[in-house]
Design a protein around this motif. Structure first.
Motif, short mmCIF file in Angstrom:
data_model
loop_
_atom_site.label_atom_id
_atom_site.label_comp_id
_atom_site.label_asym_id
_atom_site.label_seq_id
_atom_site.Cartn_x
_atom_site.Cartn_y
_atom_site.Cartn_z
N ALA B 35 46.68 45.81 86.80
CA ALA B 35 45.95 46.66 85.86
C ALA B 35 46.02 46.08 84.46
O ALA B 35 45.02 46.01 83.76
CB ALA B 35 46.53 48.07 85.88
N GLY B 38 43.93 42.97 84.15
CA GLY B 38 42.50 43.27 84.15
C GLY B 38 42.03 43.67 82.77
O GLY B 38 40.92 43.34 82.39
N GLY B 39 42.88 44.34 82.02
CA GLY B 39 42.47 44.81 80.70
C GLY B 39 42.06 43.68 79.77
O GLY B 39 40.90 43.57 79.43
N GLN B 117 36.38 44.74 89.46
CA GLN B 117 37.69 44.55 88.85
C GLN B 117 38.71 45.54 89.37
O GLN B 117 39.83 45.59 88.87
CB GLN B 117 37.57 44.69 87.34
CG GLN B 117 36.74 43.59 86.71
CD GLN B 117 35.97 44.10 85.52
OE1 GLN B 117 36.52 44.79 84.68
NE2 GLN B 117 34.69 43.77 85.46
N ASN B 118 38.28 46.35 90.34
CA ASN B 118 39.18 47.33 90.94
C ASN B 118 39.73 48.31 89.91
O ASN B 118 40.89 48.68 89.95
CB ASN B 118 40.32 46.60 91.66
CG ASN B 118 40.78 47.39 92.87
OD1 ASN B 118 40.09 48.33 93.31
ND2 ASN B 118 41.93 47.06 93.40
N GLU B 119 38.85 48.69 88.98
CA GLU B 119 39.29 49.59 87.91
C GLU B 119 38.23 50.66 87.67
O GLU B 119 37.06 50.49 87.99
CB GLU B 119 39.46 48.81 86.60
CG GLU B 119 40.73 48.03 86.53
CD GLU B 119 40.89 47.35 85.18
OE1 GLU B 119 42.01 47.34 84.68
OE2 GLU B 119 39.90 46.86 84.63
N GLU B 121 36.86 53.02 84.41
CA GLU B 121 36.93 53.20 82.97
C GLU B 121 36.60 54.65 82.67
O GLU B 121 35.65 55.20 83.23
CB GLU B 121 35.92 52.27 82.30
CG GLU B 121 35.99 52.27 80.80
CD GLU B 121 34.91 51.38 80.18
OE1 GLU B 121 34.01 50.93 80.90
OE2 GLU B 121 34.98 51.17 78.97
N ARG B 140 41.32 52.40 80.81
CA ARG B 140 41.06 51.94 82.17
C ARG B 140 42.22 52.32 83.07
O ARG B 140 43.38 52.23 82.69
CB ARG B 140 40.87 50.42 82.18
CG ARG B 140 39.57 50.02 81.52
CD ARG B 140 39.06 48.73 82.09
NE ARG B 140 37.72 48.46 81.59
CZ ARG B 140 36.86 47.66 82.21
NH1 ARG B 140 37.23 47.05 83.33
NH2 ARG B 140 35.67 47.45 81.72
N PRO B 142 43.69 52.07 87.31
CA PRO B 142 43.46 51.37 88.57
C PRO B 142 42.64 52.23 89.52
O PRO B 142 42.77 53.45 89.55
CB PRO B 142 44.87 51.11 89.10
CG PRO B 142 45.76 51.98 88.32
CD PRO B 142 45.11 52.27 87.02
N ARG B 143 41.79 51.58 90.29
CA ARG B 143 40.84 52.31 91.12
C ARG B 143 41.55 53.07 92.24
O ARG B 143 41.09 54.13 92.67
CB ARG B 143 39.85 51.30 91.73
CG ARG B 143 38.48 51.87 91.88
CD ARG B 143 37.47 50.81 92.15
NE ARG B 143 36.26 51.47 92.62
CZ ARG B 143 36.06 51.81 93.87
NH1 ARG B 143 36.95 51.53 94.78
NH2 ARG B 143 34.95 52.44 94.22
N PRO B 146 43.39 56.56 90.28
CA PRO B 146 42.77 56.88 88.99
C PRO B 146 43.32 58.19 88.42
O PRO B 146 42.89 59.27 88.79
CB PRO B 146 41.29 56.99 89.33
CG PRO B 146 41.26 57.35 90.77
CD PRO B 146 42.53 56.90 91.40
#
Lengths: 379, 199
Positions: B35, B38-39, B117-119, B121, B140, B142-143, B146
């Motif tokens: 996570a 990814g940011g 990105q598996n996220e 927002e 953001r 994580p997917r 969430p």
């Protein structure tokens, strides 16, 4: 009545000296302006808690925005708030034009302003007639719809539709305004000015209306801010917040108009704001008709419209308040995400807090003064 | 009375700085590391796209990538807002409190599913009733999990917006008293704006 497995449970009704009962208003109710349901816990005639239950005509416009091209999504915007179709289309074309850096010809912007303000007047007329129906006055809606018919005829002559216009296009308009429309609009402004005076004499100064609305349903400015209520609701709380001035768009900076505000924050203040707004809209239309230049009505737009990656916001002042479109693009010709922030949704969200302790007829008068359009809430 | 754009940016920069310090600590944990990586790599929303090569190797790209500044003053004529703030999901309440003190009103809350990105927002829009400033706060999550705290206690209007975002994306707002289906049917257990949603 309410099934026991209902998701939206009201506070349990209690018996005894403080006996309460549950009142289910809607989803089909003449005073609810469409399929809005309000679950009320009543103490006699007094409201302990009123919880709006929404979603009965949810159509997921935001998903539709993700699975069709931007041009194909455009007609949807007229169907969110069907009384404010011009403004909503304006926000979506504005967001696309902002993201794709499309120049809009000046003539198109002026015609947008003229049609938007006509639409604002016709929307307020529906509100005016419907509010007075709620309050038990049948006559005014006949006058309002008579005058509104003239606006609908003008706009029908211009773009072919009477309600769901979809008249604006990316970069301009669907077609040019002809002389018949411009002259007809000028005549309408002259026709409407004495009519507004008549509205005032007939209704606004009526003592029964004053007693039904004055000091009823106070929504102070602080509550508007915390709930995001905008439009005539926040202006009726004395805050001169108008997107046309706060985030200037189109040619509004070139036009002179007042932002009507009333500090009383009651239902009457919201009523007076809308009555004054009709007057201001006529004034804006007059100026725009005087200033409108000749020229093209649509700019250069690529045949396949792809937005650069990133997000873009565009807000307009719709008849009910701030309408915001948030477009997120990933570089394709279809939006990655379309968020539609509608004014009625935020304006209704304060209803539970604002209606606490009111008697039912007053709460309905306050609901009428919020000017709700249910498809605008449910989207 | 209300702070200027620069003062506001300064307040949010301090908030964002408070986050950068503890961030490297949990980087060892695989989920948190992903996570966090990814940011900065994704940078702002437009930098990381589905299909763009950078997010493919988040673990290795974490260190060298220059992180996007968490607070940016942007041109409203191009974007429709003035201040773009990125905070950690645990900081959204603090961010809302700054907005509240500055006199902002809650515009809307929504989500965006960045599936590549598996996220997810979460975007908080604010408007100012008396000043022409628009503020956007992003976080953001994580997917797979969430979750972020509710800002209901700061802006009661968030109640409905968070319920709607939960409906559409399945994002959980911890502390929210009532995340039952709102716009969707009352027995809905699906989240239609997730990119992998199949009707």
């Amino acid at each position: 009545m309410i099934a026991s497995k209902d998701n939206f449970s009201a506070a349990p009704a209690s018996q005894g000296p403080q006996e309460t009962f549950t009142l289910n208003l809607g989803p089909q109710h003449p005073a609810a302006h469409g399929v809005l349901r309000v679950l009320m816990t009543m103490d006699g005639e007094w409201i302990q808690r009123a919880e709006p239950v929404i979603g009965y005509i949810h159509r997921m416009h935001e998903k539709m925005g993700e699975n069709r091209t931007l041009a194909k999504f455009l007609p949807n915007t007229s169907r969110i708030d069907y009384l404010s179709a011009m403004h909503y289309t304006h926000a979506v074309v504005g967001a696309v034009e902002r993201a794709a850096k499309i120049e809009v010809p000046l003539r198109a912007e002026y015609i947008r302003v003229i049609t938007s303000e006509l639409n604002r007047i016709s929307s307020h007329m529906v509100w005016w007639g419907a509010l007075l129906l709620d309050l038990g006055g049948f006559t005014p809606i006949l006058y309002a719809f008579d005058d509104r018919e003239k606006i609908l005829d003008l706009l029908e002559g211009l773009c072919g539709a009477r309600l769901t216009y979809c008249y604006y296009r990316f970069g301009g308009l669907y077609n040019d305004a002809d002389d018949a429309f411009l002259k007809g609009t000028r005549d309408f402004v002259q026709h409407m000015k004495p009519r507004l005076q008549m509205y005032r004499d007939l209704v606004t100064d009526n003592i029964i209306l004053r007693k039904r609305l004055t000091d009823i349903g106070p929504i102070p400015a602080e509550m508007c801010r915390r709930y995001g209520a905008t439009g005539p609701v926040i202006r009726g709380a004395g805050v001169a917040y108008d997107v046309r001035r706060a985030e200037p768009y189109s040619v509004y900076p070139k036009l002179d108009f007042k932002i009507p505000t009333y500090p009383e924050a009651d239902s009457m203040a919201r009523y007076l704001v809308r009555m004054d707004e009709m007057e201001q809209s006529l004034y804006i239309i007059e100026q725009a008709l005087d200033q409108i230049p000749a020229g093209p009505f649509i700019g250069k737009v690529p045949r396949v419209l792809k937005l650069p990656p990133g997000d873009t916001c565009y807000a307009v002042e719709a008849a009910r308040g701030r309408f915001l479109v948030r477009l997120v693009s990933d570089g394709k010709d279809t939006a990655y995400r379309v968020k539609l922030r509608t004014p009625s949704f935020s304006n209704l969200s304060l209803y539970e807090e604002a209606s606490k302790g009111m008697i039912l007829p007053d709460a309905l008068a306050m609901m009428g003064s919020l000017d709700l359009v249910i498809p605008d809430i449910d989207r | 009375m209300s702070p200027t754009l620069e003062q506001l940016a300064e307040q949010y920069t301090q908030l964002a700085a408070a986050r950068v310090a503890p961030a490297p600590a949990p980087a060892g944990a695989p989920v948190a590391g992903l996570a966090e990586a990814g940011g900065p790599v994704a940078g702002r929303a437009e930098a990381g796209r589905p299909g763009s090569p950078t997010p493919a190797a988040p673990a290795t790209a974490a260190a060298p990538a220059a992180p996007k500044p968490p607070v940016q003053i942007v041109d409203p004529a191009l974007k429709g807002y003035h201040l773009d703030v990125t905070v950690g999901p645990e900081q959204v309440v603090a961010a809302a409190e700054i907005a509240d003190r500055a006199g902002f009103g809650l515009d809307t809350i929504t989500g965006v599913d960045w599936i590549a990105q598996n996220e997810m927002e979460v975007v908080y829009d604010y408007f100012h009733p008396t000043g022409p400033v628009r503020l956007v706060v992003r976080a953001r999550v994580p997917r797979a999990t969430p979750e972020l705290p509710t800002i209901l206690q700061v802006f009661p209007g968030a109640n409905w917006h968070e319920r709607e975002t939960h409906d559409f994306f399945g994002i959980k707002f911890t502390g929210h008293p009532n995340l039952k289906p709102f716009l969707l049917p009352e027995d809905a257990d699906f989240h239609p704006l997730r990119k992998d949603y199949k009707p």
